[in-house]
Enzyme design. Structure first.
Site, PDB file in Angstrom:
ATOM      1  N   TYR A 159      -3.166  -4.254  -8.999  1.00 46.82           N
ATOM      2  CA  TYR A 159      -3.504  -5.296  -7.710  1.00 46.82           C
ATOM      3  C   TYR A 159      -3.983  -6.617  -8.519  1.00 46.82           C
ATOM      4  CZ  TYR A 159      -4.922  -5.188  -3.101  1.00 46.82           C
ATOM      5  OH  TYR A 159      -4.318  -5.493  -1.465  1.00 46.82           O
TER       6      TYR A 159
HETATM    7  N1  LIG Z   1      -6.276  -3.102   4.158  1.00 44.66           N
HETATM    8  C1  LIG Z   1      -6.755  -4.251   2.372  1.00 44.66           C
HETATM    9  O1  LIG Z   1      -7.843  -3.479   2.764  1.00 44.66           O
HETATM   10  C2  LIG Z   1      -6.540  -5.647   2.579  1.00 44.66           C
HETATM   11  C3  LIG Z   1      -7.316  -6.388   2.256  1.00 44.66           C
HETATM   12  C4  LIG Z   1      -6.506  -6.928   1.960  1.00 44.66           C
HETATM   13  C5  LIG Z   1      -5.111  -7.537   0.983  1.00 44.66           C
HETATM   14  N2  LIG Z   1      -4.479  -6.163   1.835  1.00 44.66           N
HETATM   15  C6  LIG Z   1      -2.686  -6.335   1.570  1.00 44.66           C
HETATM   16  O2  LIG Z   1      -2.042  -6.433   2.937  1.00 44.66           O
HETATM   17  C7  LIG Z   1      -0.990  -6.498   2.907  1.00 44.66           C
HETATM   18  C8  LIG Z   1      -0.569  -5.184   3.829  1.00 44.66           C
HETATM   19  O3  LIG Z   1      -1.292  -3.771   3.476  1.00 44.66           O
HETATM   20  P1  LIG Z   1      -2.244  -3.057   4.872  1.00 44.66           P
HETATM   21  O4  LIG Z   1      -3.547  -2.442   4.375  1.00 44.66           O
HETATM   22  O5  LIG Z   1      -1.045  -3.151   5.999  1.00 44.66           O
HETATM   23  O6  LIG Z   1      -1.145  -1.826   4.322  1.00 44.66           O
HETATM   24  P2  LIG Z   1      -0.069  -0.917   4.926  1.00 44.66           P
HETATM   25  O7  LIG Z   1      -0.781   0.530   3.315  1.00 44.66           O
HETATM   26  O8  LIG Z   1      -0.539   0.282   5.591  1.00 44.66           O
HETATM   27  O9  LIG Z   1       0.922  -2.081   4.812  1.00 44.66           O
HETATM   28  C9  LIG Z   1       1.804  -1.728   4.125  1.00 44.66           C
HETATM   29  C10 LIG Z   1       3.113  -1.865   4.616  1.00 44.66           C
HETATM   30  O10 LIG Z   1       4.084  -1.872   3.359  1.00 44.66           O
HETATM   31  C11 LIG Z   1       5.287  -1.487   3.341  1.00 44.66           C
HETATM   32  N3  LIG Z   1       5.990  -1.521   1.856  1.00 44.66           N
HETATM   33  C12 LIG Z   1       4.966  -0.834   0.674  1.00 44.66           C
HETATM   34  N4  LIG Z   1       5.911  -0.741  -0.338  1.00 44.66           N
HETATM   35  C13 LIG Z   1       7.179  -1.578  -0.017  1.00 44.66           C
HETATM   36  C14 LIG Z   1       8.437  -2.492  -0.292  1.00 44.66           C
HETATM   37  N5  LIG Z   1       8.930  -1.938  -2.118  1.00 44.66           N
HETATM   38  N6  LIG Z   1       9.489  -3.065   0.185  1.00 44.66           N
HETATM   39  C15 LIG Z   1       9.171  -2.796   1.679  1.00 44.66           C
HETATM   40  N7  LIG Z   1       8.159  -2.362   2.182  1.00 44.66           N
HETATM   41  C16 LIG Z   1       7.421  -2.021   1.641  1.00 44.66           C
HETATM   42  C17 LIG Z   1       4.533  -0.243   4.048  1.00 44.66           C
HETATM   43  O11 LIG Z   1       5.641   0.622   3.784  1.00 44.66           O
HETATM   44  C18 LIG Z   1       3.655   0.209   4.206  1.00 44.66           C
HETATM   45  O12 LIG Z   1       4.296  -0.361   5.967  1.00 44.66           O
HETATM   46  C19 LIG Z   1      -0.083  -5.571   1.847  1.00 44.66           C
HETATM   47  O13 LIG Z   1      -0.124  -6.558   0.432  1.00 44.66           O
HETATM   48  C20 LIG Z   1      -2.342  -5.489   0.797  1.00 44.66           C
HETATM   49  O14 LIG Z   1      -2.075  -5.261  -0.830  1.00 44.66           O
HETATM   50  C21 LIG Z   1      -4.735  -5.695   2.211  1.00 44.66           C
END
Ligand SMILES: NC(=O)c1ccc[n+]([C@@H]2O[C@H](COP(=O)([O-])OP(=O)(O)OC[C@H]3O[C@@H](n4cnc5c(N)ncnc54)[C@H](O)[C@@H]3O)[C@@H](O)[C@H]2O)c1
Length: 252
Positions: A159
Protein backbone atom coordinates in the site's frame (compact mmCIF):
# COMPACT_ATOMS: atom_id res chain seq x y z
CA UNK A 1 -25.16 21.23 8.96
CA UNK A 2 -23.91 24.68 7.94
CA UNK A 3 -24.12 25.38 4.24
CA UNK A 4 -20.88 24.48 2.52
CA UNK A 5 -18.78 26.89 0.47
CA UNK A 6 -19.07 25.96 -3.19
CA UNK A 7 -16.99 26.10 -6.30
CA UNK A 8 -18.79 26.51 -9.58
CA UNK A 9 -18.67 23.26 -11.56
CA UNK A 10 -21.60 23.98 -13.86
CA UNK A 11 -20.91 22.67 -17.36
CA UNK A 12 -18.14 20.44 -15.98
CA UNK A 13 -18.18 16.64 -16.13
CA UNK A 14 -16.19 14.61 -13.61
CA UNK A 15 -15.17 10.98 -13.41
CA UNK A 16 -14.72 9.70 -9.87
CA UNK A 17 -13.15 6.24 -9.70
CA UNK A 18 -14.03 4.29 -6.58
CA UNK A 19 -17.09 6.52 -6.57
CA UNK A 20 -19.31 3.74 -5.27
CA UNK A 21 -18.39 4.38 -1.64
CA UNK A 22 -16.35 6.22 0.95
CA UNK A 23 -14.16 9.14 -0.04
CA UNK A 24 -14.99 8.88 -3.75
CA UNK A 25 -18.73 9.05 -3.12
CA UNK A 26 -18.32 12.08 -0.82
CA UNK A 27 -16.24 13.81 -3.50
CA UNK A 28 -18.90 13.06 -6.11
CA UNK A 29 -21.58 14.63 -3.91
CA UNK A 30 -19.47 17.70 -3.33
CA UNK A 31 -18.86 18.19 -7.06
CA UNK A 32 -22.55 17.68 -7.87
CA UNK A 33 -23.46 20.29 -5.23
CA UNK A 34 -21.31 22.72 -7.22
CA UNK A 35 -23.17 21.90 -10.44
CA UNK A 36 -21.00 19.17 -11.99
CA UNK A 37 -22.34 16.14 -13.77
CA UNK A 38 -20.67 12.90 -12.75
CA UNK A 39 -19.65 9.45 -13.88
CA UNK A 40 -19.04 7.08 -11.01
CA UNK A 41 -16.61 4.31 -11.90
CA UNK A 42 -16.41 1.31 -9.58
CA UNK A 43 -15.87 -2.42 -9.77
CA UNK A 44 -18.97 -3.27 -7.77
CA UNK A 45 -22.30 -2.78 -9.65
CA UNK A 46 -24.45 -3.19 -6.51
CA UNK A 47 -22.45 -0.55 -4.71
CA UNK A 48 -22.78 1.70 -7.74
CA UNK A 49 -26.57 1.37 -7.78
CA UNK A 50 -26.72 2.05 -4.06
CA UNK A 51 -24.46 5.09 -4.54
CA UNK A 52 -26.56 6.35 -7.43
CA UNK A 53 -29.67 6.28 -5.25
CA UNK A 54 -28.06 8.75 -2.80
CA UNK A 55 -28.20 11.52 -5.42
CA UNK A 56 -31.21 13.74 -6.02
CA UNK A 57 -32.39 14.95 -9.40
CA UNK A 58 -28.95 14.93 -11.03
CA UNK A 59 -28.22 11.21 -11.09
CA UNK A 60 -24.68 10.19 -11.97
CA UNK A 61 -23.80 7.88 -14.81
CA UNK A 62 -22.52 4.64 -13.30
CA UNK A 63 -19.86 2.56 -15.02
CA UNK A 64 -18.74 -0.85 -13.78
CA UNK A 65 -15.00 -1.11 -14.32
CA UNK A 66 -11.94 -2.69 -12.75
CA UNK A 67 -9.45 0.17 -12.91
CA UNK A 68 -6.51 -2.24 -13.07
CA UNK A 69 -7.79 -3.66 -16.39
CA UNK A 70 -6.39 -1.61 -19.30
CA UNK A 71 -9.07 -2.55 -21.85
CA UNK A 72 -11.88 -2.04 -19.35
CA UNK A 73 -10.62 1.45 -18.50
CA UNK A 74 -10.60 2.46 -22.17
CA UNK A 75 -14.14 1.05 -22.54
CA UNK A 76 -15.25 3.00 -19.44
CA UNK A 77 -13.72 6.18 -20.85
CA UNK A 78 -15.58 5.61 -24.13
CA UNK A 79 -18.86 4.93 -22.31
CA UNK A 80 -18.38 8.15 -20.37
CA UNK A 81 -17.63 10.17 -23.49
CA UNK A 82 -20.80 8.81 -25.11
CA UNK A 83 -22.85 10.14 -22.23
CA UNK A 84 -21.22 13.55 -21.91
CA UNK A 85 -19.80 16.42 -23.93
CA UNK A 86 -16.34 15.82 -22.50
CA UNK A 87 -14.35 15.01 -19.39
CA UNK A 88 -13.15 18.00 -17.35
CA UNK A 89 -12.25 16.40 -14.03
CA UNK A 90 -10.77 13.03 -13.08
CA UNK A 91 -10.54 11.97 -9.44
CA UNK A 92 -8.88 8.60 -8.89
CA UNK A 93 -10.14 7.27 -5.57
CA UNK A 94 -10.46 3.52 -6.27
CA UNK A 95 -8.13 1.72 -3.91
CA UNK A 96 -7.56 -1.29 -1.67
CA UNK A 97 -5.26 -1.82 1.31
CA UNK A 98 -4.08 -5.41 0.90
CA UNK A 99 -3.17 -7.50 3.95
CA UNK A 100 -1.43 -6.03 7.01
CA UNK A 101 1.74 -8.04 7.36
CA UNK A 102 5.48 -7.64 7.20
CA UNK A 103 7.11 -7.41 3.81
CA UNK A 104 8.86 -10.76 4.15
CA UNK A 105 5.51 -12.46 4.77
CA UNK A 106 3.66 -10.44 2.11
CA UNK A 107 1.99 -12.77 -0.43
CA UNK A 108 3.28 -11.95 -3.91
CA UNK A 109 -0.20 -12.16 -5.46
CA UNK A 110 -1.52 -9.61 -2.95
CA UNK A 111 1.41 -7.29 -3.64
CA UNK A 112 0.62 -7.42 -7.37
CA UNK A 113 -3.07 -6.79 -6.72
CA UNK A 114 -2.46 -3.73 -4.52
CA UNK A 115 -0.02 -2.22 -7.00
CA UNK A 116 -2.43 -3.11 -9.82
CA UNK A 117 -5.42 -1.29 -8.35
CA UNK A 118 -3.67 1.57 -6.52
CA UNK A 119 -0.91 2.50 -8.98
CA UNK A 120 -1.60 0.87 -12.35
CA UNK A 121 -5.25 1.98 -11.92
CA UNK A 122 -4.56 5.73 -11.67
CA UNK A 123 -1.97 5.38 -14.47
CA UNK A 124 -4.51 3.74 -16.78
CA UNK A 125 -7.24 6.26 -15.91
CA UNK A 126 -4.98 9.29 -16.41
CA UNK A 127 -3.66 7.78 -19.64
CA UNK A 128 -7.21 7.26 -20.91
CA UNK A 129 -8.54 10.77 -20.23
CA UNK A 130 -5.53 13.05 -20.81
CA UNK A 131 -5.72 13.01 -24.65
CA UNK A 132 -9.29 14.33 -24.56
CA UNK A 133 -8.35 16.96 -21.93
CA UNK A 134 -5.42 18.02 -24.12
CA UNK A 135 -7.73 18.48 -27.09
CA UNK A 136 -9.75 21.09 -25.27
CA UNK A 137 -6.80 22.33 -23.24
CA UNK A 138 -8.59 22.06 -19.91
CA UNK A 139 -8.60 19.51 -17.13
CA UNK A 140 -8.23 18.90 -13.43
CA UNK A 141 -6.83 15.58 -12.21
CA UNK A 142 -6.73 14.71 -8.52
CA UNK A 143 -5.17 11.42 -7.48
CA UNK A 144 -5.95 10.14 -3.98
CA UNK A 145 -2.61 8.98 -2.59
CA UNK A 146 -1.99 8.59 1.16
CA UNK A 147 0.27 9.75 3.97
CA UNK A 148 1.50 6.14 3.84
CA UNK A 149 3.10 7.00 0.50
CA UNK A 150 5.24 9.67 2.16
CA UNK A 151 6.05 7.98 5.45
CA UNK A 152 5.66 4.27 4.80
CA UNK A 153 3.39 2.48 7.25
CA UNK A 154 4.79 -0.71 8.78
CA UNK A 155 2.80 -3.81 7.78
CA UNK A 156 1.52 -2.04 4.69
CA UNK A 157 4.48 -2.13 2.31
CA UNK A 158 2.52 -2.71 -0.89
CA UNK A 159 0.00 0.00 0.00
CA UNK A 160 2.74 2.46 0.98
CA UNK A 161 4.73 1.70 -2.18
CA UNK A 162 1.65 2.06 -4.38
CA UNK A 163 0.83 5.45 -2.89
CA UNK A 164 4.44 6.63 -3.16
CA UNK A 165 4.15 5.61 -6.81
CA UNK A 166 1.02 7.72 -7.22
CA UNK A 167 2.90 10.71 -5.78
CA UNK A 168 5.74 10.21 -8.26
CA UNK A 169 3.38 9.65 -11.18
CA UNK A 170 1.44 12.82 -10.30
CA UNK A 171 4.66 14.85 -10.26
CA UNK A 172 5.70 13.48 -13.66
CA UNK A 173 2.34 13.97 -15.36
CA UNK A 174 1.85 17.41 -13.83
CA UNK A 175 5.15 18.58 -15.29
CA UNK A 176 4.40 16.98 -18.68
CA UNK A 177 1.18 19.02 -18.82
CA UNK A 178 2.34 22.16 -17.02
CA UNK A 179 2.17 24.35 -20.12
CA UNK A 180 -1.39 23.28 -20.88
CA UNK A 181 -4.66 24.11 -19.15
CA UNK A 182 -4.54 20.79 -17.27
CA UNK A 183 -3.57 20.66 -13.58
CA UNK A 184 -2.54 17.39 -11.95
CA UNK A 185 -2.24 17.07 -8.19
CA UNK A 186 -2.56 14.46 -5.49
CA UNK A 187 -3.57 14.43 -1.86
CA UNK A 188 -2.16 12.44 1.03
CA UNK A 189 -4.85 11.80 3.64
CA UNK A 190 -4.24 10.18 6.99
CA UNK A 191 -6.85 7.67 8.14
CA UNK A 192 -10.51 8.32 7.40
CA UNK A 193 -13.10 5.85 8.71
CA UNK A 194 -14.72 4.29 5.64
CA UNK A 195 -15.49 0.78 4.45
CA UNK A 196 -11.77 0.38 3.71
CA UNK A 197 -11.17 -0.12 7.47
CA UNK A 198 -12.77 -3.56 7.11
CA UNK A 199 -9.69 -4.59 5.11
CA UNK A 200 -7.28 -3.71 7.97
CA UNK A 201 -6.43 -5.23 11.33
CA UNK A 202 -7.58 -3.33 14.45
CA UNK A 203 -3.92 -3.08 15.41
CA UNK A 204 -3.17 -1.24 12.18
CA UNK A 205 -6.15 1.10 12.63
CA UNK A 206 -4.97 1.89 16.18
CA UNK A 207 -1.46 2.55 14.85
CA UNK A 208 -2.77 5.01 12.26
CA UNK A 209 -4.83 6.91 14.85
CA UNK A 210 -1.87 7.08 17.22
CA UNK A 211 0.12 8.92 14.55
CA UNK A 212 -2.44 11.74 14.07
CA UNK A 213 -1.74 14.78 16.30
CA UNK A 214 -5.42 15.83 16.16
CA UNK A 215 -6.15 12.44 17.74
CA UNK A 216 -9.11 11.74 15.49
CA UNK A 217 -9.83 10.27 12.08
CA UNK A 218 -10.53 12.54 9.12
CA UNK A 219 -14.05 12.82 7.73
CA UNK A 220 -14.89 12.08 4.11
CA UNK A 221 -16.39 15.58 3.78
CA UNK A 222 -13.06 17.11 4.81
CA UNK A 223 -11.29 15.19 2.07
CA UNK A 224 -13.98 16.20 -0.43
CA UNK A 225 -13.53 19.87 0.45
CA UNK A 226 -9.85 19.83 -0.50
CA UNK A 227 -10.53 17.82 -3.66
CA UNK A 228 -13.23 20.32 -4.64
CA UNK A 229 -10.71 23.15 -4.65
CA UNK A 230 -8.16 21.06 -6.55
CA UNK A 231 -10.89 20.23 -9.10
CA UNK A 232 -11.85 23.85 -9.61
CA UNK A 233 -10.61 26.61 -11.88
CA UNK A 234 -9.32 28.37 -8.76
CA UNK A 235 -6.56 25.77 -8.65
CA UNK A 236 -4.55 27.38 -11.40
CA UNK A 237 -0.92 27.80 -10.24
CA UNK A 238 -0.57 24.42 -8.48
CA UNK A 239 0.35 21.34 -10.44
CA UNK A 240 2.52 18.26 -9.94
CA UNK A 241 1.98 18.91 -6.24
CA UNK A 242 1.16 16.88 -3.14
CA UNK A 243 -1.42 18.25 -0.69
CA UNK A 244 -1.37 17.16 2.93
CA UNK A 245 -4.62 16.39 4.75
CA UNK A 246 -3.54 14.41 7.77
CA UNK A 247 -4.62 16.11 10.99
CA UNK A 248 -1.07 17.30 11.56
CA UNK A 249 0.72 14.01 10.83
CA UNK A 250 2.45 15.10 7.63
CA UNK A 251 5.61 17.13 8.16
CA UNK A 252 6.47 17.77 4.51
N1 LIG B 1 -9.93 5.79 4.29
C1 LIG B 1 -8.66 6.06 4.57
O1 LIG B 1 -8.21 5.98 5.73
C2 LIG B 1 -7.73 6.52 3.48
C3 LIG B 1 -6.59 7.25 3.83
C4 LIG B 1 -5.71 7.64 2.81
C5 LIG B 1 -6.01 7.35 1.50
N2 LIG B 1 -7.13 6.65 1.20
C6 LIG B 1 -7.39 6.34 -0.19
O2 LIG B 1 -8.63 6.90 -0.56
C7 LIG B 1 -9.20 6.14 -1.61
C8 LIG B 1 -10.64 5.81 -1.26
O3 LIG B 1 -10.65 5.00 -0.11
P1 LIG B 1 -11.95 4.84 0.80
O4 LIG B 1 -11.53 5.02 2.19
O5 LIG B 1 -13.05 5.65 0.24
O6 LIG B 1 -12.23 3.28 0.60
P2 LIG B 1 -13.60 2.51 0.23
O7 LIG B 1 -13.27 1.07 0.35
O8 LIG B 1 -14.72 3.07 1.03
O9 LIG B 1 -13.84 2.91 -1.29
C9 LIG B 1 -13.00 2.45 -2.30
C10 LIG B 1 -13.84 2.19 -3.53
O10 LIG B 1 -12.96 1.72 -4.55
C11 LIG B 1 -13.60 0.66 -5.23
N3 LIG B 1 -12.60 -0.18 -5.87
C12 LIG B 1 -11.71 -1.00 -5.27
N4 LIG B 1 -11.00 -1.66 -6.19
C13 LIG B 1 -11.43 -1.24 -7.40
C14 LIG B 1 -11.07 -1.55 -8.73
N5 LIG B 1 -10.13 -2.46 -9.00
N6 LIG B 1 -11.71 -0.92 -9.73
C15 LIG B 1 -12.68 -0.01 -9.48
N7 LIG B 1 -13.06 0.31 -8.23
C16 LIG B 1 -12.45 -0.30 -7.20
C17 LIG B 1 -14.39 -0.06 -4.15
O11 LIG B 1 -15.41 -0.87 -4.70
C18 LIG B 1 -14.89 1.10 -3.32
O12 LIG B 1 -16.15 1.56 -3.76
C19 LIG B 1 -8.32 4.89 -1.77
O13 LIG B 1 -7.43 5.10 -2.85
C20 LIG B 1 -7.55 4.85 -0.47
O14 LIG B 1 -6.31 4.21 -0.60
C21 LIG B 1 -8.01 6.23 2.15
Amino acid sequence: MAERNQYNFSGRHAIVTGGGAGIGLAIAHRLVEGGATISLWDRDPDMLEQARSTFGDVKPQVVTVDVSDADAVVAARDATLQATAGIDILVTSAGITGPNTTLWDYPVADWDKVIGVNLRGPFLCCRAVVPQMREKNYGRIVNIASIAGKEGNPNASAYSASKAGVIGMTKSLGKELAQTGIRVNCITPAAVRTGIFAQMTQQHIDFMLSKIPMNRFGEVEEIAALVAWLSSEDCSFSTAAVFDISGGRGTY
